[in-house]
Design an enzyme around this catalytic site. Structure first.
Site, PDB file in Angstrom:
ATOM      1  CD  GLN A  97      -2.898   1.200   0.282  1.00  0.00           C
ATOM      2  OE1 GLN A  97      -3.613   0.231   0.101  1.00  0.00           O
ATOM      3  NE2 GLN A  97      -2.996   2.298  -0.430  1.00  0.00           N
ATOM      4  CB  CYS A 115      -5.413   2.381   2.224  1.00  0.00           C
ATOM      5  SG  CYS A 115      -6.281   2.122   3.773  1.00  0.00           S
TER       6      CYS A 115
HETATM    7  N1  NVA Z   1      -6.101  -0.987   8.378  1.00  0.00           N
HETATM    8  C1  NVA Z   1      -6.976  -1.676   7.467  1.00  0.00           C
HETATM    9  C2  NVA Z   1      -6.431  -1.603   6.076  1.00  0.00           C
HETATM   10  C3  NVA Z   1      -7.321  -2.188   5.006  1.00  0.00           C
HETATM   11  C4  NVA Z   1      -6.686  -2.142   3.669  1.00  0.00           C
HETATM   12  C5  NVA Z   1      -7.141  -3.115   7.900  1.00  0.00           C
HETATM   13  O1  NVA Z   1      -6.141  -3.728   8.311  1.00  0.00           O
HETATM   14  O2  NVA Z   1      -8.260  -3.625   7.864  1.00  0.00           O
HETATM   15  N1   CP Z   2      -6.220  -1.094   0.434  1.00  0.00           N
HETATM   16  C1   CP Z   2      -6.350  -2.424   0.406  1.00  0.00           C
HETATM   17  O1   CP Z   2      -5.430  -3.172   0.729  1.00  0.00           O
HETATM   18  O2   CP Z   2      -7.568  -2.867  -0.035  1.00  0.00           O
HETATM   19  P1   CP Z   2      -8.100  -4.361   0.012  1.00  0.00           P
HETATM   20  O3   CP Z   2      -8.306  -4.712   1.459  1.00  0.00           O
HETATM   21  O4   CP Z   2      -9.362  -4.332  -0.767  1.00  0.00           O
HETATM   22  O5   CP Z   2      -7.049  -5.255  -0.605  1.00  0.00           O
END
Ligand code: NVA
Ligand code: CP
Length: 308
Positions: free
Chosen positions: A136, A267
């Site tokens: 990311q 993100c």
């Molecule tokens: N901090 C979030 C990011 C998702 C892309 C998670 O770990 O769920």
């Molecule tokens: N930003 C990201 O990692 O998205 P996903 O959880 O959809 O892969």
């Protein structure tokens, strides 16, 4: 003619698994893939995907990246493979190393990812753990570089949970020498080991600031970034976190305090009215979908470098 260089480390588990020069190189290769019709052939190469958590962007961008490189992917659904039945990681890793050329893993404990890497003879990529999301961060800094043309004097402010995304922004920011400010509620600061590693890496220690005051953190910032308040695996903390994070929403008041040309990153997935308002999300400052697209180009570059 730019060509993807082999990286020093076999694995990409953390933003710090690459050097500053290697990170800049990956971003350069990503821009070539994106803008210059550049391609390389990784014919017959196979990427194994192991996702213990949900994913849209990471899964699809890795699949498309591999397909554009002429290779293929195998999606090892943990519930239909022996992984979900508890086969030891060290056995799975040794078996997959015999079939696949590279493995991308999304899981909970970072130590599980490290266990895969320890036993795999093929490169292992961190597709998100509770500790880091380095793929990311590559896409994020590619988006920032495209916007500002440079990293010099760019201030990146992250408002929200000091989680995996924030940790990787800090580490990648320390490699690239960008000013990173993190504003989070007390008790939700980024991982202290990550912070210490970043301070070791920064030439100018003043470039990393951790605060509990979003209004202060946002002053003059060029990039405002946020992520969900409750990450995957924290569903049972949602009610409590929604209360604690009150005041940490990126709304138009906060945006007004940033630089007038500031951009908004996220993100994704995003929860409107929690970490960001719909108004800010949908505003002209939004570069969120360029950022999502850049997952593809930066991972294509990463794969090309790891496999070259
Ligand atoms: N901090 C979030 C990011 C998702 C892309 C998670 O770990 O769920
Ligand atoms: N930003 C990201 O990692 O998205 P996903 O959880 O959809 O892969």
């Amino acid at each position: 003619m730019l060509k993807p260089n082999k990286l020093t480390n076999n694995h990409f588990l953390s933003s710090l698994d690459v050097s500053t020069d290697e990170c800049i190189h990956i971003l350069e290769v990503a821009k070539k893939f994106k803008n210059d019709n550049f391609n390389i052939e990784l014919k017959n190469k196979v990427l194994g995907l192991i996702f213990d958590k949900s994913s849209t962007r990471t899964r699809v961008s890795f699949q498309v990246a591999m397909s554009r490189l002429g290779g293929t992917i195998i999606d090892l659904n943990p519930t239909t493979s022996q992984i979900g039945r508890g086969e030891p990681i060290k056995d799975t890793a040794r078996v997959l190393s015999r079939y696949c050329d590279v493995i991308a893993i999304r899981t909970f404990d970072h130590s599980d990812l490290e266990e895969y890497a320890k036993w795999s003879t093929k490169p292992v990529i961190n597709a998100l753990t509770d500790l880091e999301h380095p793929c990311q961060a590559l896409a994020d800094f590619l988006t920032i570089q495209e916007e500002f043309g440079t990293f010099k004097d760019v201030v990146l402010t992250f408002i929200g949970d000091g989680n995996n995304v924030a940790n990787s922004l800090i580490l990648c920011g320390s490699l690239l020498g960008i000013e990173v400010r993190i504003a989070c509620p007390k008790g939700y600061e980024p991982n202290s080991v990550v912070i210490n590693k970043a301070y070791e890496r920064y030439k100018n220690k003043n470039l990393l600031k951790i605060t509990n005051d979003p209004n202060k953190a946002v002053l003059g910032a060029n990039v405002l970034y946020t992520d969900v308040w409750s990450s995957m695996g924290e569903e049972n903390q949602k009610e409590e976190k929604d209360k604690v994070f009150n005041g940490f929403t990126i709304d138009s008041d906060l945006v007004r305090k940033a630089d007038k040309d500031a951009i908004i990153l996220h993100c994704l997935p995003a929860y409107r009215s929690k970490e960001i308002t719909d108004e800010v999300f949908e505003s002209k400052k939004n570069r969120i979908f360029d950022q999502a697209e850049n997952r593809l180009h930066s991972q294509q570059a990463l794969l090309a470098c790891l496999l070259s």
